[in-house]
Design a protein around this motif. Sequence first.
Motif, PDB file in Angstrom:
ATOM      1  N   LEU A  28       0.843  -1.208   0.000  1.00 37.83           N
ATOM      2  CA  LEU A  28       0.000   0.000   0.000  1.00 37.83           C
ATOM      3  C   LEU A  28       0.876   1.254   0.000  1.00 37.83           C
ATOM      4  N   GLY A  29       1.979   1.219   0.741  1.00 37.01           N
ATOM      5  CA  GLY A  29       2.911   2.354   0.729  1.00 37.01           C
ATOM      6  C   GLY A  29       3.466   2.580  -0.667  1.00 37.01           C
ATOM      7  N   GLN A  30       3.771   1.498  -1.361  1.00 31.66           N
ATOM      8  CA  GLN A  30       4.269   1.588  -2.737  1.00 31.66           C
ATOM      9  C   GLN A  30       3.226   2.246  -3.645  1.00 31.66           C
ATOM     10  N   ARG A  31       1.983   1.813  -3.505  1.00 27.75           N
ATOM     11  CA  ARG A  31       0.906   2.402  -4.315  1.00 27.75           C
ATOM     12  C   ARG A  31       0.764   3.898  -4.029  1.00 27.75           C
ATOM     13  N   LEU A  32       0.764   4.263  -2.743  1.00 33.59           N
ATOM     14  CA  LEU A  32       0.576   5.679  -2.402  1.00 33.59           C
ATOM     15  C   LEU A  32       1.752   6.516  -2.895  1.00 33.59           C
ATOM     16  N   GLY A  33       2.938   5.911  -2.920  1.00 30.73           N
ATOM     17  CA  GLY A  33       4.111   6.615  -3.424  1.00 30.73           C
ATOM     18  C   GLY A  33       3.958   7.034  -4.876  1.00 30.73           C
ATOM     19  N   GLU A  34       3.125   6.306  -5.612  1.00 34.24           N
ATOM     20  CA  GLU A  34       2.894   6.660  -7.017  1.00 34.24           C
ATOM     21  C   GLU A  34       2.187   8.015  -7.150  1.00 34.24           C
ATOM     22  N   GLU A  44      -3.063  17.845  -0.136  1.00 35.16           N
ATOM     23  CA  GLU A  44      -3.436  16.439  -0.164  1.00 35.16           C
ATOM     24  C   GLU A  44      -2.243  15.580  -0.599  1.00 35.16           C
ATOM     25  N   ASP A  45      -1.440  16.105  -1.488  1.00 38.21           N
ATOM     26  CA  ASP A  45      -0.219  15.434  -1.918  1.00 38.21           C
ATOM     27  C   ASP A  45       0.664  15.162  -0.687  1.00 38.21           C
ATOM     28  N   ILE A  46       0.786  16.190   0.140  1.00 38.62           N
ATOM     29  CA  ILE A  46       1.628  16.090   1.337  1.00 38.62           C
ATOM     30  C   ILE A  46       1.016  15.110   2.337  1.00 38.62           C
ATOM     31  N   ALA A  47      -0.291  15.208   2.530  1.00 33.89           N
ATOM     32  CA  ALA A  47      -0.959  14.348   3.506  1.00 33.89           C
ATOM     33  C   ALA A  47      -0.865  12.877   3.103  1.00 33.89           C
ATOM     34  N   LEU A  48      -1.099  12.611   1.840  1.00 40.78           N
ATOM     35  CA  LEU A  48      -1.075  11.228   1.369  1.00 40.78           C
ATOM     36  C   LEU A  48       0.339  10.653   1.479  1.00 40.78           C
ATOM     37  N   ALA A  52       1.862   7.287   3.317  1.00 42.07           N
ATOM     38  CA  ALA A  52       2.796   6.363   2.665  1.00 42.07           C
ATOM     39  C   ALA A  52       4.045   6.168   3.523  1.00 42.07           C
ATOM     40  N   LEU A  53       4.550   7.265   4.063  1.00 40.28           N
ATOM     41  CA  LEU A  53       5.770   7.170   4.885  1.00 40.28           C
ATOM     42  C   LEU A  53       5.518   6.355   6.153  1.00 40.28           C
ATOM     43  N   GLY A  57       7.340   2.807   6.889  1.00 41.41           N
ATOM     44  CA  GLY A  57       8.053   2.649   8.165  1.00 41.41           C
ATOM     45  C   GLY A  57       7.590   1.395   8.890  1.00 41.41           C
ATOM     46  N   GLN A  58       6.281   1.173   8.890  1.00 43.86           N
ATOM     47  CA  GLN A  58       5.740  -0.034   9.525  1.00 43.86           C
ATOM     48  C   GLN A  58       6.214  -1.280   8.785  1.00 43.86           C
ATOM     49  N   ALA A  59       6.220  -1.208   7.456  1.00 43.35           N
ATOM     50  CA  ALA A  59       6.666  -2.354   6.655  1.00 43.35           C
ATOM     51  C   ALA A  59       8.080  -2.748   7.047  1.00 43.35           C
ATOM     52  N   ARG A  60       8.924  -1.757   7.235  1.00 44.68           N
ATOM     53  CA  ARG A  60      10.318  -2.056   7.587  1.00 44.68           C
ATOM     54  C   ARG A  60      10.396  -2.769   8.928  1.00 44.68           C
ATOM     55  N   LEU A  61       9.577  -2.317   9.881  1.00 43.38           N
ATOM     56  CA  LEU A  61       9.602  -2.952  11.207  1.00 43.38           C
ATOM     57  C   LEU A  61       9.096  -4.390  11.135  1.00 43.38           C
TER      58      LEU A  61
END
Lengths: 259, 331, 96
Positions: A28-34, A44-48, A52-53, A57-61
């Motif tokens: 999902l982070g990858q998708r939002l990064g698009e 909204e760009d910043i919020a989204l 993603a960040l 971050g959670q994915a890494r943990l």
Amino acid sequence: MPSSTCEAGAPDGVVELALRLGDNALILGQRLGEWAGHGPVLEEDIALTNVALDLLGQARLWLALAGRREGQGRDEDDLAYFRDQAAFRNCLLVEQPNGDYADTTLRQFFFDTWHVALLNALARSRDAEVAAVADKARAEAAYHVRRSAGWVVRLGDGTAESRARMVAALARLWPFTGELFEEDEADRTLAAAGIAPLPGSLRAGWQAEVERVFAEATLEIPASCWMHSGGRRGVHTEHMGYLLAEMQSLARAHPGATW
Amino acid sequence: MYAQMVDTGVARVRSADELEGEEAGFQRGIDALEKVEATDWMPEAYRKTMIRQISQHAHSEIVGMLPEGNWITRAPSLKRKVTLLAKVQDEAGHGLYLYCAAETLDVSRDTLLEALHSGAAKYSSIFNYPTLTWADIGVIGWLVDGAAIINQIPLCRCSYGPYARAMVRICKEESFHQRQGFDIMLTLCQGSPAQKAMAQDALNRWWWPTVMMFGPPDAESVHSAQSMAWRIKLQSNDALRQKFIDQTVPQAALLGLTIPDPALTLDPETGHYRIGPVDWAEFYRVIKGDGPCNRERLAARVAAWEDGAWVREAAAAHAEKQAARRKECAA
Amino acid sequence: MTQGKDWPLWEVFVRSAHGLAHKHVGSVHATDAAMALENARDVYTRRNEGTSLWVVRSTDIVASDPAQKGPLFEPARNKIYRHPTFYELPDAVKHM
């Protein structure tokens, strides 16, 4: 789901759990990064991107935890970049394309609502490492759902066009929500050990929350329909191959390289 | 720089003695290093120039998201992915701060964006070059952000208060950008031969466009004098460019990379590096719209804006409905 | 309708963990107060800057008239006795 080809990861199922959670957040982070640089309005760009960040971050943990517990020396990047599609354990919902902003918003809302409930339960896990990651992640998820629910209401109860787009997105995405509550042997083992809740136990709360927000958004939950399934067994939709091809291409072109 | 060749609409800078009344007082304030605030009296040419400069700077930030955004989905490690994503997000933030600074001058953000989308407003030439490999992300951080910082630090002291304050915030956040870029380069240069070659190739492609970022040579810089009198430009193009070159050449040596300029020499008397001839024809060509990516960059911004129109309208419509409902409840 | 119209502008004030008062940090566009708070959070506290946020519609701010700068602020400028440096103390006096 009646049966599963998926084994609980050795030795305690935590590997499987961490992969499922990590892959959800990663994909999902990858998708939002698009979306970065292409959002409907600068705020909204910043919020989204913040969402993603948080998810990455959670994915890494989670992936780091999976790697540690697995004990084969794989780190977060080995797991993210050098597993093939069939080894990914994310639900199908998160790999669906961004579509228009209605698709992105609704996908996020369905996921966030489920994610918060799951993380709240995992924060009480008998596995201390699982509980620690979940505890950190749930504060982030609580903010995510506040945001995505707000946007479901704005778009559902906005203009005729935005409502029509939400209805269309709902028809596309609803069939991917059933998978969130499927149970397999790994889930039952984890639940019996007090490590994770049974996915089915989250359904009623999720449905009630979706109904509450939909009421405000003037949207209705579709009549029961056939539901997609397979992500957690590594059987994905066609979109997943392209997503991974893009995400993994550079890392795989230089195996063993440091970046 | 991020704002290149900003037209002041002024043909000749008038000396303090030639100014009268409010304009004389305005210039006295600037000369005394007082800040101009949004509601203060200001010459119309100053207001227009400030809108042009700040909005050009803002446009550069958001168009600048695109070349780097091109590698978010392919970043080669999760750490690099989140760092790049955070950096691109910062650029959106910087664009936002700058649009807000411009808006204090009674112009709406929508109006400024329309000028970008129609091609009437410019943005920095540098973002019309493509990012072809991962090393380009390193070079952009190292060189492009490095150049931007050199340009932006003096702007923290510029005469227009809202712009100066935005620059303070931006400079504070920007420091991590250059470092992460250099860190990418360092890692590539210490990596495999293929990675090192990637780094050199990126430097070869980006060096001259970065040198051009500072704008045309002082002799050709027609609007600089007025901008400097107004203290919205504090150092000349050539002075800033020289600073950048002197700072960067030793860093390239440290990386073990070769600057693609056979004429590059160190002047032992001044201690400054001298570069070979710059192809200014290329600079003017790119500024006028014929760079490798001008059309793509603009098309991407226009598409984002147009595809987002229904979202912005829906949110506004919902807010109106809510306000009406509240009024009904209160009645 | 709202077509083609800018979203309203809101001024953002942040109180940092060690800050004494909310400080103006900039502005955001948003259609409603909830969105303004969320946008302010996402734009202005990305680096852990804040523990409390205020947002207020820019049009609701009442500001002093810049043309009245003289009458409003000159009198205070003349009252230097309000500033501690006005008073010269003998070097022997400590902690004052």
